[in-house]
Design a protein around this motif. Structure first.
Motif, PDB file in Angstrom:
ATOM      1  N   ARG A 104       0.835  -1.204   0.000  1.00 53.13           N
ATOM      2  CA  ARG A 104       0.000   0.000   0.000  1.00 53.13           C
ATOM      3  C   ARG A 104       0.870   1.254   0.000  1.00 53.13           C
ATOM      4  O   ARG A 104       2.052   1.200   0.355  1.00 53.13           O
ATOM      5  CB  ARG A 104      -0.897   0.019   1.244  1.00 53.13           C
ATOM      6  CG  ARG A 104      -1.851  -1.183   1.354  1.00 53.13           C
ATOM      7  CD  ARG A 104      -2.963  -1.124   0.308  1.00 53.13           C
ATOM      8  NE  ARG A 104      -3.898  -2.219   0.467  1.00 53.13           N
ATOM      9  CZ  ARG A 104      -3.811  -3.393  -0.163  1.00 53.13           C
ATOM     10  NH1 ARG A 104      -2.810  -3.622  -0.997  1.00 53.13           N
ATOM     11  NH2 ARG A 104      -4.708  -4.320   0.039  1.00 53.13           N
ATOM     12  N   ALA A 146      -4.586  12.401  -2.468  1.00 49.76           N
ATOM     13  CA  ALA A 146      -4.553  11.137  -1.714  1.00 49.76           C
ATOM     14  C   ALA A 146      -5.969  10.648  -1.433  1.00 49.76           C
ATOM     15  O   ALA A 146      -6.239   9.440  -1.487  1.00 49.76           O
ATOM     16  CB  ALA A 146      -3.784  11.320  -0.404  1.00 49.76           C
ATOM     17  N   SER A 147      -6.877  11.570  -1.157  1.00 53.20           N
ATOM     18  CA  SER A 147      -8.244  11.169  -0.780  1.00 53.20           C
ATOM     19  C   SER A 147      -8.912  10.366  -1.889  1.00 53.20           C
ATOM     20  O   SER A 147      -9.728   9.492  -1.623  1.00 53.20           O
ATOM     21  CB  SER A 147      -9.084  12.393  -0.408  1.00 53.20           C
ATOM     22  OG  SER A 147      -9.419  13.117  -1.573  1.00 53.20           O
ATOM     23  N   LEU A 185      -7.770   6.689  -1.443  1.00 50.64           N
ATOM     24  CA  LEU A 185      -7.984   6.034  -0.153  1.00 50.64           C
ATOM     25  C   LEU A 185      -8.893   4.817  -0.349  1.00 50.64           C
ATOM     26  O   LEU A 185      -9.975   4.927  -0.923  1.00 50.64           O
ATOM     27  CB  LEU A 185      -8.612   7.023   0.837  1.00 50.64           C
ATOM     28  CG  LEU A 185      -8.774   6.507   2.265  1.00 50.64           C
ATOM     29  CD1 LEU A 185      -7.418   6.219   2.920  1.00 50.64           C
ATOM     30  CD2 LEU A 185      -9.553   7.516   3.117  1.00 50.64           C
ATOM     31  N   VAL A 208      -3.258   4.219   1.881  1.00 51.63           N
ATOM     32  CA  VAL A 208      -3.799   3.993   3.230  1.00 51.63           C
ATOM     33  C   VAL A 208      -3.611   5.159   4.197  1.00 51.63           C
ATOM     34  O   VAL A 208      -4.248   5.189   5.251  1.00 51.63           O
ATOM     35  CB  VAL A 208      -3.190   2.726   3.876  1.00 51.63           C
ATOM     36  CG1 VAL A 208      -3.758   1.460   3.234  1.00 51.63           C
ATOM     37  CG2 VAL A 208      -1.667   2.740   3.828  1.00 51.63           C
ATOM     38  N   ALA A 209      -2.725   6.118   3.877  1.00 50.84           N
ATOM     39  CA  ALA A 209      -2.459   7.183   4.852  1.00 50.84           C
ATOM     40  C   ALA A 209      -1.688   8.336   4.216  1.00 50.84           C
ATOM     41  O   ALA A 209      -1.238   8.232   3.069  1.00 50.84           O
ATOM     42  CB  ALA A 209      -1.659   6.631   6.030  1.00 50.84           C
ATOM     43  N   ILE A 264      -8.640  10.487   6.128  1.00 52.58           N
ATOM     44  CA  ILE A 264      -7.397   9.784   5.784  1.00 52.58           C
ATOM     45  C   ILE A 264      -6.537   9.613   7.042  1.00 52.58           C
ATOM     46  O   ILE A 264      -6.220  10.589   7.708  1.00 52.58           O
ATOM     47  CB  ILE A 264      -6.567  10.568   4.736  1.00 52.58           C
ATOM     48  CG1 ILE A 264      -7.463  11.071   3.593  1.00 52.58           C
ATOM     49  CG2 ILE A 264      -5.437   9.703   4.181  1.00 52.58           C
ATOM     50  CD1 ILE A 264      -6.729  11.976   2.616  1.00 52.58           C
TER      51      ILE A 264
END
Ligand SMILES: [Zn+2]
Length: 349
Positions: free
Chosen positions: A138, A159-160, A163, A168-169, A196
């Motif tokens: 990931r 990033a969102s 997700l 993952v983060a 997130i």
């Protein structure tokens, strides 16, 4: 089986590893060739000083210069996919079965990729690696301390979209001394709004106040390094009570001088005091390490037993950013292999 053999055979996770800290000299030569960029040498071993530090590394700033050398070659989707794929390949060689690979999307845009494009390509490379080598992989997207709020907000936003689809983060990295965690409240408030998970590099080149800030105001549920936690009894008890895992990276922590040498490395103290932590590589290429070596070092220097190392490995599974059902599957998988290796008794757990 003797201890060294067992350490190599045990299933492992790596939750703190940087994509750009894993580039093999041979890959670098190939990428340089594709882009028509001349390297200082065409002999693999001659390239090592440009991409790797030794024990004589003086601080984090010097350590970070090694990334400047590699970054110009990681500006296309193809290069990102290739390097991501190879990270999974290298992980498989050391019996890593789950890996969270982090990188800073804004550092890979010189050839026109968007932040989202770069995340997409790294995920594609990891997926190919996952399919080939059976290592679950990931992504964690990194915001940089020396970048503007706007540039970092862009990373969180990008990033969102990934997700639950390979990412993952999010994280914060870079020069911790010049840019304290408190400058990034707005950026990580957006991460929280978007749901997130957050890990923050803190307590590596600066003190425990950055760890406290990361947890209380940036929403960190894990801490990158956190080596200097021991400097504050109150932050230490907060971290213990909240059960926030530290992502320790022993060899890297010594090289960046987070503490002054192995004698001052608090890993045994943290274990005995009930601080949760995981063992990771940070940058296998830059640090000249691998996950098996990291466990070997803590066994040799701090007397960690196989039982304790099994606990640390399972801490890593528990601290992962996987969804709870995937985490439960991974844990079961690990327990079964560990039992077969004779270092874990399923009936007792
Ligand atoms: Zn790191």
């Amino acid at each position: 089986m003797d201890m060294l053999r067992l350490l190599s055979e045990m299933p492992k996770v790596d939750l703190h590893i940087h994509l750009d800290g894993c580039v093999k000299p041979a890959t670098l030569m190939r990428l340089a060739d594709q882009r028509g960029i001349a390297l200082p040498s065409n002999v693999e071993s001659d390239l090592l000083p440009y991409v790797q530090v030794g024990e004589d590394c003086t601080n984090l700033t010097e350590y970070l210069t090694k990334f400047d050398f590699v970054l110009p070659f990681l500006q296309t989707g193809e290069a990102l996919e290739q390097v991501a794929f190879e990270v999974v390949e290298q992980a498989a060689e050391h019996r890593i079965r789950y890996i969270e690979v982090r990188f800073a999307p804004q550092l890979h845009r010189k050839d026109g990729l968007s932040a989202g494009d770069s995340i997409h390509h790294v995920i594609e490379g990891l997926k190919r690696g996952e399919a080939r080598f059976g290592v679950k992989a990931r992504v964690i997207a990194i915001c940089m301390r020396n970048h503007s709020v706007a540039a970092n907000m862009e990373v969180i936003e990008a990033a969102s979209h990934y997700l639950g689809h390979g990412l993952v983060a999010v994280d914060l990295a870079g020069d911790e001394t010049t840019y304290p965690a408190s400058l990034f409240r707005e950026v990580f408030a957006l991460a929280r709004t978007l749901g997130i998970p957050v890990t923050i590099h803190a307590g590596e080149a600066a003190g425990p106040e950055n760890i406290e800030e990361a947890v209380l105001h940036l929403g960190a549920s894990r801490i990158g390094h956190g080596v200097r936690l021991k400097e504050s009894a109150s932050v230490m008890s907060m971290i213990r009570e909240l059960r926030i895992p530290l992502e320790l990276c022993p060899t890297s922590n010594i090289q960046t001088k987070a503490v002054n040498g192995w004698d001052a490395y608090p890993i045994r103290e943290y274990y005995d005091q009930g601080i949760l932590f995981t063992v990771n590589t940070d940058n296998p290429g830059v640090s000249g390490t691998d996950i098996t070596k990291e466990y070997r070092v803590i066994a040799e220097k701090f007397g960690f037993t196989l039982v304790e190392i099994t606990t640390l490995i399972l801490n890593g599974v528990e601290a992962s950013f996987l969804e709870s059902n995937e985490k439960a599957d991974l844990k079961r998988d690990f327990e079964e292999i560990l039992e077969k290796l004779g270092v874990y008794d399923l009936k007792k757990h």
